[in-house]
Write an enzyme that holds these catalytic residues in place. Structure first.
Site, short mmCIF file in Angstrom:
data_model
loop_
_atom_site.label_atom_id
_atom_site.label_comp_id
_atom_site.label_asym_id
_atom_site.label_seq_id
_atom_site.Cartn_x
_atom_site.Cartn_y
_atom_site.Cartn_z
CD GLU A 198 -5.39 -35.63 28.57
OE1 GLU A 198 -5.96 -35.52 29.49
OE2 GLU A 198 -5.57 -36.59 27.48
CG HIS B 87 -29.81 -16.68 21.14
ND1 HIS B 87 -30.67 -15.68 20.65
CD2 HIS B 87 -29.97 -17.42 19.73
CE1 HIS B 87 -31.13 -15.65 19.53
NE2 HIS B 87 -30.67 -16.73 19.10
CE LYS C 124 -4.26 -40.31 37.68
NZ LYS C 124 -4.03 -40.97 36.36
#
EC number: 5.3.1.9
Length: 550
Positions: free
Chosen positions: A357, A388, A516
């Site tokens: 960000e 793993h 948004k």
């Protein structure tokens, strides 16, 4: 103020490009063979708490010197001074950047627009301390007279990731009788599943939104309020079970929260740096205010190191320029953060936000598009789980992925030989990544197992490890509030340094806004049964398919 210097036009950048070309065949194994004392030259220790080993990197003394020269040439010293002195280096929002003031334990004056902010900072801290004392002592009671047992922090982004990460990392310091929960996603599942775990009579909700208008946070907050009132049946009881981390007193009061239980912070505190502000109240309630102060103190210690130490010994600067070396010269696109401590399982996600960000920008401080790489992709998981899962690609894939390995020397849970086994993997992985395994070694291992070269010829190439994969190893004496504060501030300032070098603004986040805005336009369209045709064919098709299925 920050200078606007294109890093690619500097003398140091040009020299680094020449060095990169000249060292195209550089091998970590050769660097160690040529200098048995390389660890001593390429490691730094901080206050007997942190040891940062950057010797397993593709850098020579000359490369390291030129990387530091790049930091000098873009006036990093001036940028550091500008940050700590309260200059408005967040130019696009006309704001200072002073999360460091929130943890300024020396209490030296810090000025914004001619006003010393420290009295206000200290006043909020005292208010947080008093609030914590009331909750922990049982003086603060719910609507039926019972003490608080559960804290539910409702926020998103920096108001959620940071507090959740810290309370998880410091779980061994948890106050007895207090459990913390975190709700962020506007997906109703998150709030519903959390509310199923708590008792309305003993739960305190913290609504973390500076403006008290954040869509996700306020949607969850109103759902929590409705759930609470289904039991309490009296709106005056809301004040006993909700507090606000906000600056919008009118909206807080309208919600039903007593403004005396509103904890403010300021526009010079970015969301992803807000754990040091009132947003940290959930942390203080969970681990105790005294431990929260120690967390602040650890971060302040790293700030002082960053502000006062020459670049050659400055840990955030060193980590930053090494990252620039891989990002801009080697073409690496990502960095992995790999904590070998289960309590630190959210640390990579926290700095995924903190880094991406901050430095995920394509426009420089002159307002022009950059023609060089800026922020990397940040990711990671705790060891040994990652071994793993994705380590295969780091070891034998085709991408260069610099890694930070983090581990505590001392475990909070010294069960049997668990920690020795964990640390054996921590040490082994960086060694394996750096030095690999040669074809000759593979052949010798097969021979020792009684296999002929002809029998295993098809297997040998797959068992060879080229090595030469760079890593930093960060050994912490123990994960405590102090050392966690130091680690967080170390990475924060690393991000700042890289933003200065890349000539970008690291403290805005305009990329969050467009989605948004469009969501706000789409939401009313989802309340009707009518097919939509106001978007591109893909978006129209998706919305109309949803309407048909819901």
């Amino acid at each position: 103020m920050l200078k606007n210097i294109n890093p690619t036009k500097t003398v140091a950048w040009s020299e680094l490009k020449t060095l990169f070309d000249a060292n195209a065949d550089l091998k970590i194994s050769t660097l160690f063979a040529n200098d048995p004392q390389r660890f001593k030259a390429f490691s730094r220790q901080f206050d007997d708490h942190l040891l940062v080993d950057f010797s397993k990197n593709l850098i020579t003394e000359e490369i390291f010197t030129k990387l530091l020269a790049l930091a000098e040439e873009v006036d990093l010293k001036g940028a550091i001074k500008a940050q700590f002195s309260g200059e408005k280096i967040n130019v696009t929002e006309n704001r200072a950047v002073l999360h460091s003031a929130l943890r300024n334990r020396s209490n030296t004056p810090v000025f914004v627009d001619g006003e010393n902010v420290m009295p206000k900072v200290n006043a909020v801290l005292e208010k947080m301390k008093a609030f914590c004392t009331k909750v922990h002592s049982g003086e603060w009671k719910g609507y039926t007279g019972k003490a608080i047992t559960d804290i539910v922090n409702i926020g998103i982004g920096g108001s959620d990731l940071g507090p959740f990460m810290v309370t998880e990392a410091l779980r061994p310091y948890k106050v007895e009788g207090i459990d913390a929960h975190f709700v962020s996603n506007v997906d109703g599942t998150h709030i519903v599943e959390t509310l199923a775990k708590v008792d309305p009579e003993t739960t305190l909700f913290l609504v973390a939104s500076k403006t008290f208008t954040t869509q996700e946070t306020m949607t969850n907050a109103h759902s929590a309020r409705e759930w609470f009132l289904n039991f309490a049946e009296d709106e005056t009881f809301v004040a006993k079970h909700f507090a606000a981390l906000s600056t919008n007193a009118d909206a807080v009061a309208e919600f039903g929260i007593d403004v005396d239980n509103m904890f403010e912070f300021w526009d010079w505190v970015g969301g992803r740096y807000s754990i040091w502000s009132a947003i940290g109240l959930s942390i203080a309630l969970t681990i105790g205010f005294d431990n929260y102060e120690v967390l602040l103190g650890g971060a302040h210690e790293m700030d002082k190191h960053f502000e006062e130490t020459d670049f050659e010994n400055n840990i955030p600067v060193i980590l930053a320029v090494i990252g620039v070396w891989y990002n801009n010269f080697h073409g690496a696109e990502s960095e992995a953060i790999l904590p070998y401590d289960q309590y630190m399982h959210r640390f990579p996600a926290y700095f995924q936000q903190g880094n991406m960000e901050s430095n995920g920008k394509c426009v420089d401080r002159n307002g022009e598009s950059v023609d060089y790489q800026t922020g990397p992709i940040i990711w990671g998981e705790p060891g040994t789980n990652g071994q793993h899962a994705f380590y295969q690609l780091i070891h034998q894939g085709t991408k260069l992925i610099p890694c930070d390995f983090i581990a505590p020397a001392v475990s909070h849970n010294p069960v049997g030989d668990h920690h020795a086994k964990l640390l054996s993997n921590f040490f082994a992985q960086t060694e394996a990544l750096a030095f690999g395994k040669s074809k000759e070694t593979v052949e010798a291992e097969f021979a020792a197992a009684g296999k002929t070269t002809e029998e295993v010829a098809h297997l040998i190439p797959s068992k060879v490890f080229a090595g030469n994969n760079p890593t930093n190893s960060i050994l912490v004496n123990k994960i405590t509030p102090q050392t966690l504060g130091q680690l967080i501030a170390m990475y924060e300032q690393k991000i700042f340094v890289q933003g200065v070098i890349w000539n970008i603004f690291s403290f805005d986040q305009w990329g969050v806004e467009l989605g948004k805005q469009l969501a706000g336009q789409i939401l009313p369209e989802l309340t009707t049964v009518n097919a939509v045709d106001s978007h591109d064919s893909s978006t129209n098709g998706l919305i109309n398919a949803w309407k048909a299925w819901k």
